[in-house]
Scaffold this active site. Structure first.
Site, short mmCIF file in Angstrom:
data_model
loop_
_atom_site.label_atom_id
_atom_site.label_comp_id
_atom_site.label_asym_id
_atom_site.label_seq_id
_atom_site.Cartn_x
_atom_site.Cartn_y
_atom_site.Cartn_z
N ILE A 126 48.05 38.45 41.31
CA ILE A 126 47.19 37.53 42.06
C ILE A 126 46.67 36.41 41.16
O ILE A 126 45.62 35.82 41.41
CB ILE A 126 46.03 38.26 42.77
CG1 ILE A 126 45.14 39.00 41.78
CG2 ILE A 126 46.55 39.22 43.82
CD1 ILE A 126 43.86 39.52 42.40
N TYR A 134 42.11 48.95 25.71
CA TYR A 134 41.30 48.67 26.89
C TYR A 134 39.99 49.44 26.78
O TYR A 134 39.96 50.68 26.87
CB TYR A 134 42.03 49.10 28.16
CG TYR A 134 43.21 48.24 28.57
CD1 TYR A 134 43.44 46.99 28.02
CD2 TYR A 134 44.10 48.70 29.54
CE1 TYR A 134 44.52 46.22 28.40
CE2 TYR A 134 45.19 47.93 29.93
CZ TYR A 134 45.39 46.70 29.36
OH TYR A 134 46.47 45.94 29.75
N GLY A 137 43.10 36.19 39.61
CA GLY A 137 42.02 35.95 40.56
C GLY A 137 42.20 34.72 41.41
O GLY A 137 41.54 34.57 42.44
#
Length: 319
Positions: A200, A50, A203
């Site tokens: 989620i 990351y 997005g």
């Protein structure tokens, strides 16, 4: 029943730190980690790729002066990165693992990692060999627990036969419930906790989704699919509005209702996002609520798949 993962010691939400890679936002990222820890969230989820190590360095800086036991640090490894910023393969060879860990410990400024896991599995390498190499690091005290990421039930069983697997990290959302069929029952049988990402739906369940920002590699965002899926989101919005909460808060609350053995990752790099997500913990859903939520997004009406399946053999992606 969970008997290996110490999940009772972890908060129901975990902090996904994959977005903490921009130097300009570092102070806000650190403040977000501090607020998460103060709020009871102790699972900090990252990977050595990351931001090519930047996420780890932000966490390391945030943990300075903190009690080490206050944070449960989870790290994925194995993705190969090129100078141009692209990812070109996977390396989970047993010989490489100690080297990955060495650099991770330096960037985090820690003596050990709470949960260490391969980012994917190489089908050309028996998973038992990869997990066996990590188990050697457990014996040496550099790793406390072993996890595994996005594998099928059979691979989970094989991995767990070598060393107890504490958590499996897998995608789980209203738009991707596939893990309920085999992964979740197998994890529960073996006493393995679940770390759920993509809550989620990348997005889609943010409540403010824009097709201009859709991730092109996700099929359910493709032309011909996205409009159908957004219609389903609007059905969910009606329920959220009735409860005077946001769509993501409803989605997080739904996921939390699926079991005490599930930790839901919240990808928050700012305190405002974290605070909004934390409100989902106070949302109580009845059995009728859960049924209605799932009927709002029926699995057979979802257009296109979610996060693409990535399979590697001898370090090269073929799917």
């Amino acid at each position: 029943m969970i008997n290996k993962s110490n999940i009772s010691e972890l908060y129901k939400l975990g902090l996904g730190c994959g977005g903490m890679i921009n130097d300009a936002n570092k102070s806000e990222n650190i403040a977000t980690i501090h607020e998460a820890l103060d709020s009871g969230i102790n699972h900090l989820n990252t990977a050595d790729f990351y931001g090519f190590g930047k996420s780890e360095m932000v966490i390391g800086e945030a943990l300075k002066g903190q009690k080490r036991e206050k944070a449960f640090v989870s790290v994925k490894f194995g993705v190969l990165a090129a100078p141009n910023g692209s990812f070109y393969g996977l390396d989970v060879r047993p010989l490489s693992i100690k080297n990955y860990l060495t650099y991770t410990l330096k960037r985090l400024n820690l003596d050990y990692i709470d949960l260490y896991q391969p980012a994917r599995i190489d089908l050309g390498i028996p998973v038992e060999e990869t997990i066996g190499a990590i188990s050697d690091l457990v014996k040496e005290g550099y790793v406390k627990q072993i996890g595994i990421t996005q594998v099928d039930a059979e691979t989970l069983r094989k991995a767990n036969s070598v060393h107890p697997i504490s958590f499996i990290e897998t995608e789980y959302s209203l738009f991707n419930r596939s893990m309920e069929k085999e992964i979740l029952p197998t994890a529960r049988e073996l006493g393995v906790g679940v770390v759920a990402f993509g809550a989620i739906a990348h997005g889609l369940l943010s409540g403010t989704f824009s097709k201009n920002n859709a991730k092109s590699y996700i099929p359910m965002f493709a032309e011909g699919n996205i409009d159908k899926n957004l219609e389903l989101v609007e059905e969910l919005r009606k329920i959220a509005d009735e409860k005077n909460i946001t769509i993501p808060q409803l989605a997080l609350a739904w996921l939390s209702s699926k079991g005490d053995d599930i930790i839901t990752l919240v990808g928050a790099s700012r305190r405002t996002t974290l605070r909004d997500s934390l409100k989902s913990v106070d949302v109580k859903l009845s059995a009728d609520d859960i049924e209605r939520i799932e009927k709002a997004i029926p699995e057979d009406k979802i257009a296109g798949s979610s996060f693409p399946k990535m399979e590697f053999k001898n370090g090269v992606r073929f799917n």
